[in-house]
Motif scaffolding. Structure first.
Motif, PDB file in Angstrom:
ATOM      1  N   LEU A   1     -13.492  -0.798  -4.132  1.00 31.90           N
ATOM      2  CA  LEU A   1     -12.668  -0.094  -3.140  1.00 31.90           C
ATOM      3  C   LEU A   1     -12.311  -0.997  -1.977  1.00 31.90           C
ATOM      4  O   LEU A   1     -11.133  -1.116  -1.592  1.00 31.90           O
ATOM      5  CB  LEU A   1     -13.422   1.146  -2.642  1.00 31.90           C
ATOM      6  CG  LEU A   1     -12.816   1.867  -1.440  1.00 31.90           C
ATOM      7  CD1 LEU A   1     -11.422   2.388  -1.758  1.00 31.90           C
ATOM      8  CD2 LEU A   1     -13.723   3.007  -0.987  1.00 31.90           C
ATOM      9  N   LEU A   2     -13.309  -1.653  -1.390  1.00 30.21           N
ATOM     10  CA  LEU A   2     -13.056  -2.479  -0.214  1.00 30.21           C
ATOM     11  C   LEU A   2     -12.251  -3.725  -0.561  1.00 30.21           C
ATOM     12  O   LEU A   2     -11.388  -4.158   0.216  1.00 30.21           O
ATOM     13  CB  LEU A   2     -14.379  -2.870   0.450  1.00 30.21           C
ATOM     14  CG  LEU A   2     -15.205  -1.706   1.015  1.00 30.21           C
ATOM     15  CD1 LEU A   2     -16.435  -2.221   1.733  1.00 30.21           C
ATOM     16  CD2 LEU A   2     -14.373  -0.852   1.953  1.00 30.21           C
ATOM     17  N   GLY A   3     -12.529  -4.332  -1.711  1.00 31.54           N
ATOM     18  CA  GLY A   3     -11.761  -5.500  -2.116  1.00 31.54           C
ATOM     19  C   GLY A   3     -10.299  -5.167  -2.373  1.00 31.54           C
ATOM     20  O   GLY A   3      -9.402  -5.952  -2.055  1.00 31.54           O
ATOM     21  N   SER A   4     -10.047  -3.986  -2.915  1.00 34.88           N
ATOM     22  CA  SER A   4      -8.667  -3.563  -3.161  1.00 34.88           C
ATOM     23  C   SER A   4      -7.927  -3.251  -1.870  1.00 34.88           C
ATOM     24  O   SER A   4      -6.692  -3.199  -1.849  1.00 34.88           O
ATOM     25  CB  SER A   4      -8.655  -2.317  -4.062  1.00 34.88           C
ATOM     26  OG  SER A   4      -9.242  -2.581  -5.305  1.00 34.88           O
ATOM     27  N   SER A   5      -8.674  -3.022  -0.787  1.00 34.07           N
ATOM     28  CA  SER A   5      -8.033  -2.655   0.476  1.00 34.07           C
ATOM     29  C   SER A   5      -7.134  -3.770   1.005  1.00 34.07           C
ATOM     30  O   SER A   5      -6.221  -3.512   1.796  1.00 34.07           O
ATOM     31  CB  SER A   5      -9.094  -2.299   1.529  1.00 34.07           C
ATOM     32  OG  SER A   5      -9.876  -3.432   1.883  1.00 34.07           O
ATOM     33  N   CYS A   6      -7.373  -5.012   0.579  1.00 31.06           N
ATOM     34  CA  CYS A   6      -6.493  -6.107   1.004  1.00 31.06           C
ATOM     35  C   CYS A   6      -5.061  -5.850   0.542  1.00 31.06           C
ATOM     36  O   CYS A   6      -4.103  -6.046   1.301  1.00 31.06           O
ATOM     37  CB  CYS A   6      -6.994  -7.439   0.449  1.00 31.06           C
ATOM     38  SG  CYS A   6      -8.568  -7.998   1.127  1.00 31.06           S
ATOM     39  N   SER A   7      -4.908  -5.413  -0.695  1.00 28.43           N
ATOM     40  CA  SER A   7      -3.570  -5.108  -1.204  1.00 28.43           C
ATOM     41  C   SER A   7      -2.990  -3.876  -0.537  1.00 28.43           C
ATOM     42  O   SER A   7      -1.792  -3.825  -0.235  1.00 28.43           O
ATOM     43  CB  SER A   7      -3.629  -4.887  -2.724  1.00 28.43           C
ATOM     44  OG  SER A   7      -3.878  -6.097  -3.387  1.00 28.43           O
ATOM     45  N   VAL A   8      -3.839  -2.878  -0.306  1.00 26.96           N
ATOM     46  CA  VAL A   8      -3.370  -1.643   0.340  1.00 26.96           C
ATOM     47  C   VAL A   8      -2.780  -1.944   1.708  1.00 26.96           C
ATOM     48  O   VAL A   8      -1.680  -1.502   2.054  1.00 26.96           O
ATOM     49  CB  VAL A   8      -4.521  -0.623   0.466  1.00 26.96           C
ATOM     50  CG1 VAL A   8      -4.096   0.565   1.324  1.00 26.96           C
ATOM     51  CG2 VAL A   8      -4.970  -0.147  -0.911  1.00 26.96           C
ATOM     52  N   THR A   9      -3.506  -2.725   2.498  1.00 26.10           N
ATOM     53  CA  THR A   9      -3.045  -2.997   3.859  1.00 26.10           C
ATOM     54  C   THR A   9      -1.854  -3.955   3.873  1.00 26.10           C
ATOM     55  O   THR A   9      -1.007  -3.877   4.769  1.00 26.10           O
ATOM     56  CB  THR A   9      -4.192  -3.568   4.714  1.00 26.10           C
ATOM     57  OG1 THR A   9      -4.821  -4.663   4.022  1.00 26.10           O
ATOM     58  CG2 THR A   9      -5.239  -2.511   4.987  1.00 26.10           C
ATOM     59  N   TRP A  10      -1.773  -4.840   2.888  1.00 25.51           N
ATOM     60  CA  TRP A  10      -0.610  -5.723   2.782  1.00 25.51           C
ATOM     61  C   TRP A  10       0.654  -4.908   2.535  1.00 25.51           C
ATOM     62  O   TRP A  10       1.684  -5.123   3.179  1.00 25.51           O
ATOM     63  CB  TRP A  10      -0.830  -6.742   1.665  1.00 25.51           C
ATOM     64  CG  TRP A  10       0.047  -7.959   1.754  1.00 25.51           C
ATOM     65  CD1 TRP A  10       0.135  -8.833   2.803  1.00 25.51           C
ATOM     66  CD2 TRP A  10       0.947  -8.450   0.754  1.00 25.51           C
ATOM     67  NE1 TRP A  10       1.023  -9.849   2.508  1.00 25.51           N
ATOM     68  CE2 TRP A  10       1.539  -9.640   1.263  1.00 25.51           C
ATOM     69  CE3 TRP A  10       1.294  -8.014  -0.519  1.00 25.51           C
ATOM     70  CZ2 TRP A  10       2.456 -10.386   0.543  1.00 25.51           C
ATOM     71  CZ3 TRP A  10       2.212  -8.763  -1.243  1.00 25.51           C
ATOM     72  CH2 TRP A  10       2.785  -9.930  -0.713  1.00 25.51           C
ATOM     73  N   ILE A  11       0.558  -3.950   1.626  1.00 24.54           N
ATOM     74  CA  ILE A  11       1.702  -3.078   1.339  1.00 24.54           C
ATOM     75  C   ILE A  11       2.012  -2.207   2.549  1.00 24.54           C
ATOM     76  O   ILE A  11       3.186  -1.930   2.851  1.00 24.54           O
ATOM     77  CB  ILE A  11       1.407  -2.204   0.111  1.00 24.54           C
ATOM     78  CG1 ILE A  11       1.209  -3.091  -1.123  1.00 24.54           C
ATOM     79  CG2 ILE A  11       2.537  -1.210  -0.141  1.00 24.54           C
ATOM     80  CD1 ILE A  11       0.552  -2.382  -2.282  1.00 24.54           C
ATOM     81  N   ALA A  12       0.971  -1.758   3.256  1.00 22.96           N
ATOM     82  CA  ALA A  12       1.187  -0.973   4.468  1.00 22.96           C
ATOM     83  C   ALA A  12       2.018  -1.772   5.472  1.00 22.96           C
ATOM     84  O   ALA A  12       2.873  -1.209   6.174  1.00 22.96           O
ATOM     85  CB  ALA A  12      -0.155  -0.578   5.092  1.00 22.96           C
ATOM     86  N   GLY A  13       1.783  -3.080   5.533  1.00 23.32           N
ATOM     87  CA  GLY A  13       2.586  -3.937   6.396  1.00 23.32           C
ATOM     88  C   GLY A  13       4.047  -3.966   5.970  1.00 23.32           C
ATOM     89  O   GLY A  13       4.955  -3.901   6.807  1.00 23.32           O
TER      90      GLY A  13
END
Length: 471
Positions: free
Chosen positions: A143-155
């Motif tokens: 979950l936490l490792g995938s958050s890098c992609s989540v926040t990149w897309i949020a940007g």
């Protein structure tokens, strides 16, 4: 098999990951900036700047070029200054580059600003996945490792929303707030216990681990980490170990394959030119609104993927993702071919390219968007992790640049259908690679993953069948 003790509470792990990922939000905003802005500059609409298509293409990929220098810099400083201070240091260039963009009067200033943003990106994507992988318990690392992609897309989504309604200057000034918030929040987070043990700061490492795990007795985990680092340090951890040590070489092939096929399926190239693609699709929906919907769906599905990846595993999601992506990209290419290269009337199907692109982003985001970045923080030992993430970021910049240039060149030279057919072929090849070359890391500690890559079997009586399969 689970070797670590149950965590008392992962709350601080979530907070540290969220704060560290604000740097990646800012990074995603820089990467996504051409989508709402390039049209304004090329058309001299609501902008004092006016540049050619070729200059616009160069401006779009400038961060990828800067990222090479940033990754090389990070690899040489992260084990000296630490994960925390290196992440904090990225706030300054992210902030200053937005200020440069806000007051830019020439294309040259934009080139320089975006190049320096790329340097910060290279540092960010080398260090943030490393930090999150090292502070996370195996139960929540997916979950936490995938958050890098989540926040990149949020940007990407955030900059598309802001940039579609505000001027270029105002958009940049508003965006400069994000790195300031990142600095003010992350400065309070603990350093990685792995780094502290590497520097022989054992008491600080214990305090850090106690905070992250919310338990007092962390001696067993400290001992396990220390033994792992001592074993890895025997190889001295130099750059050539990525290629000379069999387990590292295997990890490097896996990462290079995943990141390569991720980019040659067109994801970054499409995000650079999202509004341009939607505009050429010619559907009734505004290309501004279509791009916002595109990134909103991408964000939502990537969040869902982050929550299920620790249950379903990495490999099944990757396989589903590549299969569906190839199908959606083929439909997209076929529509553009029929519309531009034949006399067939496509007016009754004008909705199809938007639907196909939305279908692509949904299925791609299920696995291929986040899992390759997640596995960056999982597959490499501490002794070479900085070099590995540096290499991965340089490699990513190279393949993303090639994919983006390929989209622009093939679109201008042969038509929009050609890049989509190319992305389809690479997606199918990527599926074959995943089936035969990518291991499952679900539920394994970082030390177990290294045993897995070295071909060492676990005791089958102590772990379930899925976790004991040899690479």
């Amino acid at each position: 098999m689970e070797t670590t003790k149950s965590i008392g509470s992962p709350v601080l792990q979530y907070l540290a990951a969220a704060s560290g990922n604000l740097a990646i939000v800012s990074d995603g905003m820089h990467y996504g900036w051409p989508s709402p802005t390039l049209g304004q500059i090329l058309n001299n609409s609501n902008s004092t700047l006016c540049i050619t298509n070729e200059e616009g293409a160069l401006m779009a990929v400038m961060p990828l070029l800067g990222a090479v220098l940033g990754a090389l810099t990070a690899a040489n400083i992260v084990d000296y200054f630490g994960r925390k201070r290196t992440i904090i240091a990225t706030a300054l260039p992210f902030f200053l580059t937005w200020i440069m963009i806000a007051f830019a009067k020439t294309a040259r200033v934009l080139y320089i600003a975006r190049f320096f943003a790329g340097i910060a990106d290279g540092v960010t994507f080398t260090v943030v996945p490393m930090y999150i992988g090292e502070i996370s318990d195996a139960k929540v690392r997916g979950l936490l490792g995938s958050s890098c992609s989540v926040t990149w897309i949020a940007g990407f989504l955030l900059i598309n929303i802001i940039g579609s309604y505000l001027s270029i200057s105002t958009t940049a000034l508003v965006s400069s707030i994000v790195p300031v918030i990142a600095l003010l929040t992350f400065i309070w987070m603990p350093e990685s216990p792995y780094y502290l043990i590497m520097r022989n700061r054992m008491q600080e490492a214990k305090e850090s681990l106690r905070k992250f795990r919310k338990v007092h007795d962390v001696d067993d985990e400290i001992e396990r980490i220390e033994n792992s680092i001592q074993t890895e340090s025997k190889s001295k951890g130099n750059f050539l170990d990525l290629f000379l040590v069999k387990s590292n070489r295997k990890a490097l092939i896996i990462v290079a394959g995943l990141r390569g096929f991720q980019q040659f399926s067109g994801t970054t190239a499409i995000t650079f030119y999202a509004q341009t693609i939607f505009k050429e699709a010619g559907d009734d929906i505004s290309h501004h609104h279509a791009s916002m919907i595109y990134f909103s769906i991408q964000l939502l599905i990537t969040i869902i993927s982050s929550f299920i990846v620790d249950r379903t595993g990495r490999k099944p999601l990757l396989m589903i993702s590549m299969t569906g992506s190839a199908f959606a990209l083929f439909i997209e290419g076929t529509y553009f071919y029929i519309e531009r290269q034949t006399n067939i009337d496509t007016s009754s199907f004008s909705f199809l390219p938007v639907v196909a692109l939305m279908g692509f982003v949904i299925i791609f985001s299920i696995g291929m968007q986040s899992i390759p970045i997640l596995m960056l923080g999982e597959l490499f030992p501490t002794s070479v992790k900085a070099y590995a993430l540096c290499f991965a970021d340089v490699y990513y910049s190279l393949v993303a640049t090639i994919a983006s240039v390929f989209l622009q060149w093939s679109k201008d030279t042969y038509g929009m259908h050609v890049p989509f057919y190319g992305f389809t072929i690479f997606s199918l090849i990527g599926l074959i690679f995943i089936i035969f070359c990518v291991p499952e890391t679900k539920g394994k500690s970082l030390e177990e993953i290294q045993q897995y890559l070295r071909g060492q079997r676990h005791d089958h009586s102590k772990c379930n069948k899925e976790e004991c399969v040899k690479v």
